[in-house]
Write an enzyme that holds these catalytic residues in place. Sequence first.
Site, PDB file in Angstrom:
ATOM      1  N   SER A 145       0.835  -1.642   0.157  1.00 40.62           N
ATOM      2  CA  SER A 145      -0.245  -0.088   0.148  1.00 40.62           C
ATOM      3  C   SER A 145       0.820   1.232   0.304  1.00 40.62           C
ATOM      4  CB  SER A 145      -0.949  -0.308   1.177  1.00 40.62           C
ATOM      5  OG  SER A 145      -2.284   0.953   1.384  1.00 40.62           O
ATOM      6  N   ASP A 221     -10.312  -6.137  -3.174  1.00 46.65           N
ATOM      7  CA  ASP A 221      -9.593  -4.678  -2.150  1.00 46.65           C
ATOM      8  C   ASP A 221     -10.558  -3.571  -2.100  1.00 46.65           C
ATOM      9  OD1 ASP A 221      -7.917  -2.041  -1.314  1.00 46.65           O
ATOM     10  OD2 ASP A 221      -5.732  -3.591  -1.872  1.00 46.65           O
ATOM     11  N   HIS A 254      -7.680  -6.064   0.631  1.00 51.15           N
ATOM     12  CA  HIS A 254      -6.500  -5.087   0.630  1.00 51.15           C
ATOM     13  C   HIS A 254      -5.732  -5.151   2.727  1.00 51.15           C
ATOM     14  CE1 HIS A 254      -3.853  -1.336   0.464  1.00 51.15           C
ATOM     15  NE2 HIS A 254      -4.202  -1.443   1.489  1.00 51.15           N
TER      16      HIS A 254
END
Lengths: 276, 276
Positions: A145, A221, A254
């Site tokens: 990320s 995600d 995620h």
Amino acid sequence: MERIEHRASFGGWQDVYRHRSEVLGCDMTVGVYVPPQAADGPCPVLYWLSGLTCTEQNFITKAGAQRYAAEHGIIIVAPDTSPRGDDVADAPGYDLGKGAGFYVNATQDPWAAHYRMYDYIVDELPAWVEADPAASDRRAISGHSMGGHGALTIALKNPGRYRSVSAFSPIVAPSQVPWGEKALGAYLGEDRDAWAQYDTVELVKSAKERLPLLVDQGDADEFLDTQLRPQLLQAACEAAGHPLTLRMQPGYDHSYYFIASFIGEHIAHHAAALKG
Amino acid sequence: MERIEHRASFGGWQDVYRHRSEVLGCDMTVGVYVPPQAADGPCPVLYWLSGLTCTEQNFITKAGAQRYAAEHGIIIVAPDTSPRGDDVADAPGYDLGKGAGFYVNATQDPWAAHYRMYDYIVDELPAWVEADPAASDRRAISGHSMGGHGALTIALKNPGRYRSVSAFSPIVAPSQVPWGEKALGAYLGEDRDAWAQYDTVELVKSAKERLPLLVDQGDADEFLDTQLRPQLLQAACEAAGHPLTLRMQPGYDHSYYFIASFIGEHIAHHAAALKG
């Protein structure tokens, strides 16, 4: 320098150190996994950059990477994600300030005093790691990320410094998404030319080294369309002729469950590049 | 019943459910890993019992078990460690009350109203799990510390119910160590004959089924000499002729880094027993 955790793990040691960072002007905590092969000579190092809200703990407790690091004989260095301490500036949101360093060198007040995560990751941390004879100067870099953004931008800006780079669910175009606009605006000011120096999609256009990018992205995600937008990276790599393996993983979100499911393949990828 | 988490993991799903337990008189949360093989027919189930202070989260986020469960086609059910809720009795210490159910049926006030983790694990939870066609009635059981105590005692008390049993760092003689004396004294009262019904070292003496015990114990475990004392189990098994594989693992402590390092071997052990 102080070792604050020391735990046997897959025949090696999962350590956590606290060390003084002159670049950041504060003490930093760093997870270091030392595989059993380090007893026989220096091992290459994978630098792992974590995402928003994380400390060094998230990756070392949840990713399950130690098994693969022990298999391939790789040290994994997983630092905290921002400067820390009472005198370090912060902001109310989770996406700016502590836990959200974005791996840039801030130029704006009140951030410029401590927020120099780019220099810390590129120079100071490897110098500290490589002062130990267990660590070689063969380096790879990866992250998740915000940390995927950090890994990709740092590799692209430092040709020859890393043998390989990969990312999970990276922010690829911070200049075009809310997380990035907020953070880069605060740390770097309103000049968008400055932002481009920390934007993968921009950096790919003129990269001096065409180091292949390995990117895994879950198609479930929750941040896919708003913050991550991997199709922007795909288009930029196609336009620039930059090698990219982008894998859309069906059903994955995620979380660290996603990272854990594919970290073995990433470590194998880095191990192949780090050998020789 | 409500599914509160659903995350792709190693080709399967790491779920968390909240369901009503009539036995405990409260809602309970349970981690359930469903391997990819469940799409093709019922899979056997490994019940994992966690230790003091844990919820269902510790094992599912830190043990890295999903990889091996996916490899062998095993469902892993990891429940919370005690009844929960505002009307459930509790105590100030971490080792009594919430997070410290000890897998017994309490007979003493104020605990008797809700603390019936033994019945929950032996009967109610498997009935709930096996109502799903993805789960077969082939069962194995394992756990850590207080949960290792739970796994060993429950397997010994229920001949024929589990194909295999293992434990990490188990409390093997609760009647002889501070954690057990405090908890069994509170839940069961002062009659030590009642304690013996939940004490592995006592149960081994007259076990109706000589199911082999696989036990891993770190020799750097901070609770080794005060609370765990595996040599008491070794002596009891030798005296009774009960098969035991006790592995002292050099350097390992009481943490999830230890569990993660050997959970693959435990799951392979259970998989071999669960096949056929």
